[in-house]
Design an enzyme around this catalytic site. Sequence first.
Site, PDB file in Angstrom:
ATOM      1  N   LYS A 182       4.620   1.068   9.235  1.00 33.62           N
ATOM      2  CA  LYS A 182       4.759   2.330   8.511  1.00 33.62           C
ATOM      3  C   LYS A 182       4.179   3.494   9.310  1.00 33.62           C
ATOM      4  CE  LYS A 182       3.199   0.294   4.764  1.00 33.62           C
ATOM      5  NZ  LYS A 182       2.643   0.013   3.440  1.00 33.62           N
ATOM      6  N   ARG A 202       5.445 -12.808   9.737  1.00 34.02           N
ATOM      7  CA  ARG A 202       6.123 -11.580   9.340  1.00 34.02           C
ATOM      8  C   ARG A 202       7.481 -11.488  10.019  1.00 34.02           C
ATOM      9  NH1 ARG A 202       2.421  -7.757   9.164  1.00 34.02           N
ATOM     10  NH2 ARG A 202       3.715  -5.954   9.425  1.00 34.02           N
ATOM     11  N   GLU A 212       0.877  -1.170   0.000  1.00 33.71           N
ATOM     12  CA  GLU A 212       0.000   0.000   0.000  1.00 33.71           C
ATOM     13  C   GLU A 212       0.916   1.223   0.000  1.00 33.71           C
ATOM     14  OE1 GLU A 212      -2.630   0.472   3.374  1.00 33.71           O
ATOM     15  OE2 GLU A 212      -3.429   2.334   2.552  1.00 33.71           O
TER      16      GLU A 212
END
Length: 557
Positions: A271, A261, A36
Amino acid sequence: MSESNTEIKNFIQKIIDDDNDSGKWDGRVHTRFPPEPNGYLHIGHAKSICLNFGIAERNNGECNLRFDDTNPLKEEDEYVRSIIEDVKWLGFDWEDRLYFASDYFDQMYEHAVTLINEGRAFVCDQTSEEIKNCRGTLTEAGKESPFRSRSSEESLDLFERMKSGEFEDGSKTLRAKIDMSHPNLNMRDPVIYRILHSDHHRTGDRWCIYPMYDWAHGLEDSIERITHSICTLEFEDHRPLYDWYLDRLDAYHPQQIEFARLNLNFTVMSKRKLKQLVDEGVVDGWDDPRMPTISGLRRRGYTPSSIRNFAEQVGVTKRDSVIDVVRLENSLREELNKNAHRVMGVLDPLKVVITNYPDGKKESLDAVNNPEDPGAGTRDVPFSKEIYIERNDFMEDPPRKFFRLGPGREVRLRYAYFITCTDVIKDGDGNVTEIRCTYDPETRGGNAPDGRKVRGTIHWVSVSDAVDAEVRIYDRLFNKADPEEGGDFLSALNPDSCMVKAAKLEPCLSEPGGETYQFERLGYFKKDEKLSKNGDVFIRVVSLRDSWARFIKQNRT
Ligand code: ATP
Ligand code: MG
């Protein structure tokens, strides 16, 4: 697939092998990296990039770069550009397969209309608050929306009017009609579209309704005919919803595979948090050399191969864990130890006058560029009567085990001579400002013909030949292994993550070509172009050894 004996297949490769054996995808392997564009990429994304592109590469497949740009509130062109640069820099190639979810908005809309027509979606007038309150819990069923029984005709009419801008933000949503008592909360009539009168970085003001992530993501993979849709574990619970959508639409159906992850200690990775560090000026932009962003690591001196090797070494698992950031640093150290030229630089200079060395004389001494690589050759290092040494290589009153310089003690100057300290000069406050030594002319090159030994070898730079430079010693941004422990990661900031030194460097560094050097005994350094506006600024890429090992050990108990 070619395979060496040492390569341990990760579980994803095993799935692909099985699929190839059974002919499930006709031998096709098509993955994607779907960021994204709401921030710069970090080392966690690098892991995902290496995995997705790596799998495609190893299996003669293809990997798309796809921007998942469905939220106009947080997304920007700057992020798109930085992401493209980062993936390229890591060395991966998406050829002509650069896609944007926003290019599929029309198709997504059509699919939504299909669901409405089939009575599987409805326009809901509940506020987001009401939707949340009616959702139920893991142990309690949710409550159906009073608008759930709306006719398809009415929902379709309202949905079209939502699209044409008739309604305010938040006043209506389109929701899937699934099951409000489903044990998986994601299946309780999730929102598909929301109203958002906000310009999009690519579609401008064409849309005022935007698809929710769960609706969009599965469709994007389906539209691109992805075979293996690799994502992180938190999406495992969303898979039934993606399945439901694709099955109801009778659409192409990729296989989703979840993996754990990447988490690193001493680092924050989301982020949102990294953006907070940037916005609050804690760091100097997304590419600050202390940031775990790919652009920060690049500026810091990390190489694509050091990151790719790290990603390969940490492997792929199904279980969440925290990787020691030392493993990332070691991956770079290993490479730099092989490749970096050695030079001398003094970060905290103390002047030494060699009293028996002839005034005005200058010598060129032969120094090895890289002991690990004989092909790297040698260079000349100028030597003269006055040199700088590191302040902490001298002690006026040294303990017995201090093998460097002190009154009456002898050390070796790297590539040069043995020197013995004879005098200490101080200012009015008692600070040592200069020391005087004698040298032994017989020890040129660093060995005494009489076989006498010295325990210490120190680095130095000739005063009249030294280049001045600012050196920044970067260290970890956080001094807690888990910066988020206790909730406030900003309180775990390391106050000493950037120390500035006025250094004296060997003259060969007056015009470095951007490569990383080992400053002997100090670590790896490189010139930072961005900071070198008014004079050279070198930054420390990584220390020679892991000086935090003891710290981590102490904090592990
Ligand atoms: P963040 O939470 O850090 O903001 P994100 O998951 O929201 O990250 P996306 O842009 O949605 O970021 O992620 C793009 C891809 O990168 C996704 O497939 C995601 O699963 C993967 N990814 C993100 N963070 C990590 C990580 N720490 N380790 C491995 N893969 C990751
Ligand atoms: Mg995300």
